[in-house]
Structures are given as C-alpha cells and as structure tokens.
Design an enzyme around this catalytic site. Structure first.
Site, PDB file in Angstrom:
ATOM      1  N   GLU A   1      10.594 -15.434   1.239  1.00 29.25           N
ATOM      2  CA  GLU A   1      10.009 -14.148   1.574  1.00 29.25           C
ATOM      3  C   GLU A   1       8.487 -14.191   1.506  1.00 29.25           C
ATOM      4  O   GLU A   1       7.908 -14.941   0.729  1.00 29.25           O
ATOM      5  CB  GLU A   1      10.536 -13.081   0.607  1.00 29.25           C
ATOM      6  CG  GLU A   1      12.041 -12.915   0.754  1.00 29.25           C
ATOM      7  CD  GLU A   1      12.637 -11.855  -0.160  1.00 29.25           C
ATOM      8  OE1 GLU A   1      13.585 -11.200   0.288  1.00 29.25           O
ATOM      9  OE2 GLU A   1      12.168 -11.677  -1.292  1.00 29.25           O
TER      10      GLU A   1
ATOM     11  N   CYS B   1       1.149 -12.027   0.422  1.00 30.95           N
ATOM     12  CA  CYS B   1       1.681 -12.799  -0.703  1.00 30.95           C
ATOM     13  C   CYS B   1       2.694 -13.798  -0.141  1.00 30.95           C
ATOM     14  O   CYS B   1       3.682 -13.410   0.483  1.00 30.95           O
ATOM     15  CB  CYS B   1       2.344 -11.834  -1.682  1.00 30.95           C
ATOM     16  SG  CYS B   1       3.146 -12.666  -3.064  1.00 30.95           S
TER      17      CYS B   1
ATOM     18  N   CYS C   1      12.531 -22.151  -7.626  1.00 28.25           N
ATOM     19  CA  CYS C   1      11.512 -22.692  -8.534  1.00 28.25           C
ATOM     20  C   CYS C   1      12.227 -23.365  -9.687  1.00 28.25           C
ATOM     21  O   CYS C   1      13.199 -22.829 -10.210  1.00 28.25           O
ATOM     22  CB  CYS C   1      10.622 -21.557  -9.052  1.00 28.25           C
ATOM     23  SG  CYS C   1       9.271 -22.130 -10.115  1.00 28.25           S
TER      24      CYS C   1
ATOM     25  N   CYS D   1      11.079 -19.347 -15.558  1.00 27.00           N
ATOM     26  CA  CYS D   1      10.469 -18.375 -16.476  1.00 27.00           C
ATOM     27  C   CYS D   1      11.487 -17.260 -16.755  1.00 27.00           C
ATOM     28  O   CYS D   1      12.246 -16.859 -15.866  1.00 27.00           O
ATOM     29  CB  CYS D   1       9.192 -17.798 -15.889  1.00 27.00           C
ATOM     30  SG  CYS D   1       7.932 -19.067 -15.635  1.00 27.00           S
TER      31      CYS D   1
ATOM     32  N   CYS E   1      11.677 -13.966 -14.407  1.00 30.18           N
ATOM     33  CA  CYS E   1      11.407 -14.118 -12.966  1.00 30.18           C
ATOM     34  C   CYS E   1      12.682 -14.304 -12.156  1.00 30.18           C
ATOM     35  O   CYS E   1      13.494 -15.173 -12.451  1.00 30.18           O
ATOM     36  CB  CYS E   1      10.471 -15.300 -12.750  1.00 30.18           C
ATOM     37  SG  CYS E   1      10.192 -15.661 -10.998  1.00 30.18           S
TER      38      CYS E   1
ATOM     39  N   CYS F   1       6.192  -8.044  -7.407  1.00 27.18           N
ATOM     40  CA  CYS F   1       6.065  -9.357  -8.039  1.00 27.18           C
ATOM     41  C   CYS F   1       7.346  -9.701  -8.771  1.00 27.18           C
ATOM     42  O   CYS F   1       7.881  -8.895  -9.521  1.00 27.18           O
ATOM     43  CB  CYS F   1       4.979  -9.370  -9.107  1.00 27.18           C
ATOM     44  SG  CYS F   1       3.475  -8.635  -8.609  1.00 27.18           S
TER      45      CYS F   1
HETATM   46  N1  SAH Z   1       4.829 -19.747  -9.808  1.00 25.37           N
HETATM   47  C1  SAH Z   1       3.568 -19.111  -9.801  1.00 25.37           C
HETATM   48  C2  SAH Z   1       3.371 -18.134  -8.668  1.00 25.37           C
HETATM   49  C3  SAH Z   1       4.519 -17.240  -8.303  1.00 25.37           C
HETATM   50  S1  SAH Z   1       4.916 -15.968  -9.429  1.00 25.37           S
HETATM   51  C4  SAH Z   1       3.306 -18.440 -11.141  1.00 25.37           C
HETATM   52  O1  SAH Z   1       4.227 -18.329 -11.944  1.00 25.37           O
HETATM   53  O2  SAH Z   1       2.165 -18.046 -11.376  1.00 25.37           O
HETATM   54  C5  SAH Z   1       3.578 -14.793  -9.252  1.00 25.37           C
HETATM   55  C6  SAH Z   1       3.379 -13.892 -10.462  1.00 25.37           C
HETATM   56  O3  SAH Z   1       4.463 -12.969 -10.607  1.00 25.37           O
HETATM   57  C7  SAH Z   1       3.305 -14.673 -11.756  1.00 25.37           C
HETATM   58  O4  SAH Z   1       2.257 -14.237 -12.571  1.00 25.37           O
HETATM   59  C8  SAH Z   1       4.634 -14.361 -12.368  1.00 25.37           C
HETATM   60  O5  SAH Z   1       4.629 -14.556 -13.742  1.00 25.37           O
HETATM   61  C9  SAH Z   1       4.842 -12.920 -11.968  1.00 25.37           C
HETATM   62  N2  SAH Z   1       6.218 -12.454 -12.134  1.00 25.37           N
HETATM   63  C10 SAH Z   1       7.349 -13.192 -12.066  1.00 25.37           C
HETATM   64  N3  SAH Z   1       8.424 -12.410 -12.286  1.00 25.37           N
HETATM   65  C11 SAH Z   1       7.967 -11.160 -12.487  1.00 25.37           C
HETATM   66  C12 SAH Z   1       8.603  -9.885 -12.736  1.00 25.37           C
HETATM   67  N4  SAH Z   1       9.927  -9.784 -12.788  1.00 25.37           N
HETATM   68  N5  SAH Z   1       7.820  -8.810 -12.874  1.00 25.37           N
HETATM   69  C13 SAH Z   1       6.477  -8.921 -12.775  1.00 25.37           C
HETATM   70  N6  SAH Z   1       5.829 -10.065 -12.535  1.00 25.37           N
HETATM   71  C14 SAH Z   1       6.559 -11.179 -12.394  1.00 25.37           C
HETATM   72 FE1  SF4 Z   2       8.497 -20.210 -11.020  1.00 25.54          FE
HETATM   73 FE2  SF4 Z   2       8.861 -17.591 -11.302  1.00 25.54          FE
HETATM   74 FE3  SF4 Z   2       7.890 -19.029 -13.322  1.00 25.54          FE
HETATM   75 FE4  SF4 Z   2       6.350 -18.594 -11.171  1.00 25.54          FE
HETATM   76  S1  SF4 Z   2       7.121 -17.047 -12.607  1.00 25.54           S
HETATM   77  S2  SF4 Z   2       6.674 -20.535 -12.262  1.00 25.54           S
HETATM   78  S3  SF4 Z   2       7.935 -18.614  -9.559  1.00 25.54           S
HETATM   79  S4  SF4 Z   2       9.961 -19.233 -12.431  1.00 25.54           S
END
Ligand code: SAH
Ligand code: SF4
Length: 365
Positions: free
Chosen positions: A91, A104, A111, A115, A118, A338
């Site tokens: 997306e 974005c 991934c 995390c 996420c 996000c």
């Molecule tokens: N992998 C990279 C970029 C993609 S995620 C990274 O982790 O930075 C982009 C941003 O969205 C990151 O700061 C991530 O921590 C945040 N993010 C991920 N899941 C989220 C959620 N459920 N709510 C708000 N922000 C989130």
């Molecule tokens: Fe991967 Fe999501 Fe962590 Fe970014 S926030 S590194 S996309 S698992």
C-alpha cells in the site's frame, strides 16, 4: 524477460542506452517521459526517434504493478493497493495538507522486524520490493493526482513510512531515492524525502554515504529494556549505539536534526518519567520528536494514549526546549494511518506459528 525501465536511475538508464548503442543523453529524454509525463509505453514518446522507440520496445518495458485498490477518505487521504505479484500486495498513502502533499511509500512486502505494535510486522515478511516497485508507487500516485497547469506538484514530500524496513532493502532503495531527487524525474529536495528506520545502524551509515536524505528513527522507548520489547531489533542495535549512528548520520544529512518517532501507547511508554528520560537522549543528538498516537488494528493488544496524556508528555519535552509535533490521525475509514498498512503478504517466515507476542499486562508491570 525485458528490463523494467522503472528500475533504472539516471546512471543505470545511461548504461542501458550505451549497451544498446544509443547515446546516453537520450536517457534524459526517456526519463522525463516516464517520470514527469507518466508515459507507460514507448509509442507515447513522440519526440523520440521512431527507430529508438522500436529498439526500446524490443528489449525494455515500463512494468507497473496491477492496481488492486484505490480508496479516498473523507479528509481526502487516498490509499492505493498495488498487487506486486500473485501473492503480495503493498500500500501507499497520499496525505494532502495545506501547502504540501506527502506520499507515504512501502519498501517491502511485510517486515521481518516484528515490532509489537505494528500491523505490517504482524503479517510477517515475504520479500523486498524492487526499485521499480517502489518508484511505481510514486508514478501511480503522481498520475492519479494529476498536475494542474502552473500549480504546485501534488506530491511535494515522500516518506518511506509504509510497509517494511527501508534500510533492510538498500540496494533497491537507493536507485529509487535517486529518481525521487532527480530533476528529470520527480525533482524532490533531499529535505523533503524522509527515510524512516527502526534503527538499522549499518543501513544508516550506508545511506549517509550513498544518498543522504532526511532521516526519522523509530525510538518508541527511552530505555533498552522497554525498547527491546517494542522494537525487538534493539537487541542487535541498542540505544547507545543508535545515538552514535544518528550523530554520524547528521554529518552528512540535509537537515541538522534527526526526527525521533515515538508511538504513544497507553500505560506503556507514555509516562512523564519516561518523557524526562528522553531528555537525556535528546541531549546527545540534535533531534525533534514526532509523537504518533497508536493506531489500533485487528488483534492488537495496545491502547492509544489519551489526548491529555499525549499533551502532557509533549509538554515535558517542550519545556526543555525540544520541538515536538503530534501526528494527526488521517484516513481513518480506509485504514490508512501509520501502522495500519497491511496490504496482503504471504508470510514466508510463518510468523503465525510463532508464540504470541508479549501481552500488554506484562509491559505495564
Ligand atoms: N520500518 C520503518 C518504517 C515503516 S513504519 C520504521 O519502523 O520506522 C513507520 C512508522 O509507523 C514507524 O515509526 C512505526 O513505528 C510506526 N507505527 C507502526 N505501527 C504503528 C501503529 N500501529 N500505530 C502508530 N504508529 C505505528
Ligand atoms: Fe517493520 Fe513495522 Fe517495525 Fe517498521 S514498525 S520495522 S514496518 S515491524
């Protein structure tokens, strides 16, 4: 298979032209046709010699992923779903704001980093996107949004904050970034292209070397113990080393600060004491904070911090002189916020078979 010209930055396109005995300067013409005028076939390139067009058509193509979805939210946030192969879709999201428009973009199908908060991470990982698959997101958005005569381009900023960890896909990311910056392609300024990373240190060093753009680092916790639980890759790249890498990055960066992203999780990382701990980090790296209210997704166990808590947390940082922004939640009805970008990924890591992640109660303890 024919080569995909979307994979080529200017230097690669010039090499390709040389390889078919064409003048490298013709690459510029073709670059403009593809990226500025949105040409998807060679017949459209009317000022390119017919013989060259025929030659190109034999060996090359402009290969775009299939558009599998296009949704617009009430606030004009727009989300595209691109099917990159039979098993994977990714997306990208356009966020219009006063005076700027941000796209974005995704860098991987899924991934590996998992995390805790996420949605992309929960899906597991399938594969890296190619340069062309990244550039296609910009190409498609640019074309869909149109460009009014004389008006500003609709896309003024790009953030690599969609699905995936861009610094684990640097070989493909760098040519894509170069096209974003190229005046004959998308012509964006380095300061308006932001790579967001969970803190992949070798990738940060390589990005600084090869194509420095603005950098956002997903910090999310003030200490290693909590950060390990939220961002597991912290075990490999702990905060202390990460801060040193941020300082190195700043020597090359187009901006004189790192943006620390910090997802606001109710009762987990949002206390005043934790904000005060962040001040110690901020004393070691020139930075700004971007607080992101957590966006829930099906199966997530965290809750979003209340607006009052987020304001109080921000105030602790601001009183110490830091610049803090709080991200507005956009595109709610179309799941475009996000961390909600999920696309459709076939997980080769078989993550579903793994034990469930840390429950929120444990994090609260
Ligand atoms: N992998 C990279 C970029 C993609 S995620 C990274 O982790 O930075 C982009 C941003 O969205 C990151 O700061 C991530 O921590 C945040 N993010 C991920 N899941 C989220 C959620 N459920 N709510 C708000 N922000 C989130
Ligand atoms: Fe991967 Fe999501 Fe962590 Fe970014 S926030 S590194 S996309 S698992």
């Amino acid at each position: 298979m024919k080569v995909n010209l979307l994979d080529f930055d200017r230097a690669a396109l010039e090499r390709f032209f040389a390889s078919i005995d064409e003048k490298p300067w013709r690459a510029r013409q073709v670059l403009r046709w593809i990226h500025q005028r949105g040409a998807a076939d060679f017949d459209a390139m009317t000022d390119v010699a017919k013989s060259l067009r025929a030659r190109l058509a034999e060996t090359a193509e402009i290969r775009l992923p299939e558009l599998a979805g296009d949704a617009v939210a009430a606030d004009d946030t727009r989300k595209w779903l691109l099917k990159v192969d039979a098993a994977n879709s990714v997306e990208s999201v356009f966020i219009p704001e006063k005076g700027r428009g941000t796209l974005c973009m995704s860098s991987q199908a899924g991934c590996v980093l998992d995390c805790a908060f996420c949605s992309t991470g929960k899906q597991g990982f399938n594969r890296n996107l190619s340069s062309g698959e990244m550039v296609a997101q910009l190409w498609i958005a640019n074309r869909a949004l149109g460009r009014k005569q004389g008006a500003e381009r609709p896309i003024t900023n790009v953030v690599m904050m969609g699905m995936g960890e861009p610094l684990l896909n640097l070989d493909a990311l760098i040519p894509a970034l170069r096209l974003m910056l190229d005046d004959d392609a998308y012509g964006l300024s380095r300061r308006r292209v932001t790579v967001s990373t969970s803190g992949i240190i070798p990738g940060m060093d390589r990005l600084a070397e090869e194509c420095p753009v603005a950098l956002a680092v997903s910090l999310h916790a003030p200490d290693d113990e909590l950060r390990e639980r939220l961002v597991p890759v912290n075990r490999k790249y702990p905060i202390r080393d990460l801060l040193a890498a941020c300082r190195r990055y700043l020597e090359r960066a187009p901006r004189d600060f790192i943006t620390f992203e910090y997802v606001m999780l109710d009762g987990v990382n949002d206390r005043d004491a934790q904000a005060r701990e962040l001040l110690r980090i901020a004393a070691r790296v020139r930075c700004k904070f971007n607080l992101i209210p957590f966006n829930p997704f099906p199966g997530s166990s965290f809750r979003r911090s209340s607006p009052e808590r987020i304001r109080a947390f921000a105030a602790v940082l601001q009183r110490a002189g830091l610049t803090v922004t709080t991200r507005k939640t956009r595109g709610d009805a179309i799941d475009a916020a996000c961390g909600q970008l999920a696309g459709d990924v076939t997980d080769r890591t078989r993550r579903t078979a793994r034990p469930a992640r840390i429950p929120i109660v444990e994090l609260n303890a």
